[in-house]
Design an enzyme around this catalytic site. Sequence first.
Site, PDB file in Angstrom:
ATOM      1  CG  HIS A 248       6.356   1.726   7.450  1.00 43.00           C
ATOM      2  ND1 HIS A 248       6.805   0.531   6.936  1.00 43.00           N
ATOM      3  CD2 HIS A 248       5.019   1.553   7.614  1.00 43.00           C
ATOM      4  CE1 HIS A 248       5.803  -0.315   6.808  1.00 43.00           C
ATOM      5  NE2 HIS A 248       4.696   0.296   7.223  1.00 43.00           N
TER       6      HIS A 248
ATOM      7  CG  HIS B 113      -0.092   1.889   6.688  1.00 44.01           C
ATOM      8  ND1 HIS B 113      -0.031   1.098   5.564  1.00 44.01           N
ATOM      9  CD2 HIS B 113       0.863   1.409   7.530  1.00 44.01           C
ATOM     10  CE1 HIS B 113       0.900   0.171   5.716  1.00 44.01           C
ATOM     11  NE2 HIS B 113       1.464   0.337   6.915  1.00 44.01           N
ATOM     12  CG  LEU B 114      -0.482   9.062   5.290  1.00 45.24           C
ATOM     13  CD1 LEU B 114       0.051  10.230   4.472  1.00 45.24           C
ATOM     14  CD2 LEU B 114      -0.615   9.457   6.754  1.00 45.24           C
ATOM     15  NE  ARG B 115      -5.241   2.213   7.048  1.00 42.42           N
ATOM     16  CZ  ARG B 115      -4.454   1.154   7.048  1.00 42.42           C
ATOM     17  NH1 ARG B 115      -3.788   0.802   5.978  1.00 42.42           N
ATOM     18  NH2 ARG B 115      -4.321   0.414   8.119  1.00 42.42           N
TER      19      ARG B 115
ATOM     20  CG  ASN C  56      -1.033  -1.041   2.781  1.00 41.32           C
ATOM     21  OD1 ASN C  56      -0.784   0.155   2.938  1.00 41.32           O
ATOM     22  ND2 ASN C  56      -1.319  -1.842   3.791  1.00 41.32           N
TER      23      ASN C  56
ATOM     24  CE  LYS D   2       6.268  -2.631   2.725  1.00 37.51           C
ATOM     25  NZ  LYS D   2       5.456  -2.043   3.765  1.00 37.51           N
TER      26      LYS D   2
ATOM     27  CG  HIS E  53       5.155  -6.856   5.444  1.00 36.84           C
ATOM     28  ND1 HIS E  53       4.347  -6.057   6.219  1.00 36.84           N
ATOM     29  CD2 HIS E  53       5.091  -8.094   5.995  1.00 36.84           C
ATOM     30  CE1 HIS E  53       3.816  -6.785   7.190  1.00 36.84           C
ATOM     31  NE2 HIS E  53       4.248  -8.035   7.077  1.00 36.84           N
TER      32      HIS E  53
ATOM     33  CG  HIS F  10       6.989  -3.247   9.945  1.00 37.10           C
ATOM     34  ND1 HIS F  10       7.352  -4.437   9.378  1.00 37.10           N
ATOM     35  CD2 HIS F  10       6.025  -2.752   9.154  1.00 37.10           C
ATOM     36  CE1 HIS F  10       6.623  -4.656   8.293  1.00 37.10           C
ATOM     37  NE2 HIS F  10       5.812  -3.638   8.139  1.00 37.10           N
TER      38      HIS F  10
ATOM     39  CG  ASP G   3       3.501  -0.465  10.426  1.00 39.72           C
ATOM     40  OD1 ASP G   3       2.824  -0.083   9.459  1.00 39.72           O
ATOM     41  OD2 ASP G   3       3.492  -1.643  10.829  1.00 39.72           O
TER      42      ASP G   3
ATOM     43  CG  HIS H 131      -7.299  -1.188  10.597  1.00 35.73           C
ATOM     44  ND1 HIS H 131      -7.545  -1.483   9.284  1.00 35.73           N
ATOM     45  CD2 HIS H 131      -6.022  -1.565  10.835  1.00 35.73           C
ATOM     46  CE1 HIS H 131      -6.472  -2.036   8.745  1.00 35.73           C
ATOM     47  NE2 HIS H 131      -5.517  -2.092   9.664  1.00 35.73           N
TER      48      HIS H 131
ATOM     49  CB  ALA I 298      -2.923  -6.699  11.466  1.00 33.78           C
TER      50      ALA I 298
END
Length: 349
Positions: free
Chosen positions: A14, A16-18, A42, A99, A136, A174, A247, A251, A264
């Site tokens: 899990h 986030h690679l953006r 996302n 997801k 989630h 998570h 996770d 940002h 977040a």
Amino acid sequence: MTKTIKIIQPDDWHVHLREGEMLKQVTKCTSRVNKRCIAMPNTNIPITTSKLALEYKKIIKENSFNKNFDPLIPCYLTENLKLEDFRLGLEKNIFIGGKLYPTNATTNSEFGVHNIKSIYPVLEIIENKKKVLLVHGEKIRNNIDIFDREKYFIDEDLVKIRHDFPNLKIVLEHVSSSYGVDFVNSNNNIAGTITPHHMMLTKKDVFSNNTINPHHFCMPVVKTENDLISIRNAACNNNSKFFLGTDSAPHHVDQKHPNLSTKAGIFSASISIELYAQIFEEEGCLDKFEKFSSINGPKFYNLPINNNHIILSKEDWEVPNYLEKDEIKIKNFFGGKKLSWKLNEVNYS
Ligand code: NCD
Ligand code: ZN
């Protein structure tokens, strides 16, 4: 002689690679240590079609530290998903699963699911294709306290999904509460990912003196000491139902504010394996580390266990405060603090 740990190369189930410049920087961190990852869908334009998933996979691979890195993508589920494209995407292994983001639960979740029943046809496809539903698990309603969102989601939605699709494989992502740990433990065909920060922080580390620490603020929010202990027990005691999922959710520092308008997400990809090693050492369970980091995940996803190994050595070092390159500036979780393990060697063959 330096003390070392040698483990099968891990995967991050899990992360986030953006997109854009940020993707370039954070993908290097994740692919430096892991063989595979589940790159969360996302993105600003969510990954809802197999075409978008293939494009995303390609960009991630192009920016990986080593060419054998294998990003896996779940489809971002919406209430009006193109079912045929989704079915084909699962068949062709373009999607690892789907997801589920409840609407407005977290970053870029506004296109998520409001009414679980409306995605029952999607769940049926995932169950039939023996793929995985990644969840989630937070219920969002005005009268539900931020600390109770996981419990309400379990009671109102997850229990129903479990009952109506008994063979559907589910990952409660998570896991953030002892209630969540207990639910995973007491049901079949369900596993949980565990982040380092849910094993290191409690709500005191986020909320104090009427402000919040935005670098410790994530969804689901970290909770009580009791929850933290329960999550540590789930990770560190040979329990096959729980595995590594950082996770890591970067940002830009400009998006982080000391109040609830902040984005977040905690960025831990640059030091994740070292953080987990430290936690397992604190728990006196280093012998169980490999099972959590490298075995339970592939077993649940029905994928091969990696062949390569990584070596961590016992060495004190200070985590840099930021990951910084050109216009990118992201606060590292644990920045400015000392870690006692360091990634030493990875065999990328
Ligand atoms: C994640 C993000 O920023 O994409 N944020 C977070 O706090 N964990 C989304 C998520 O996994 O909830
Ligand atoms: Zn996430």
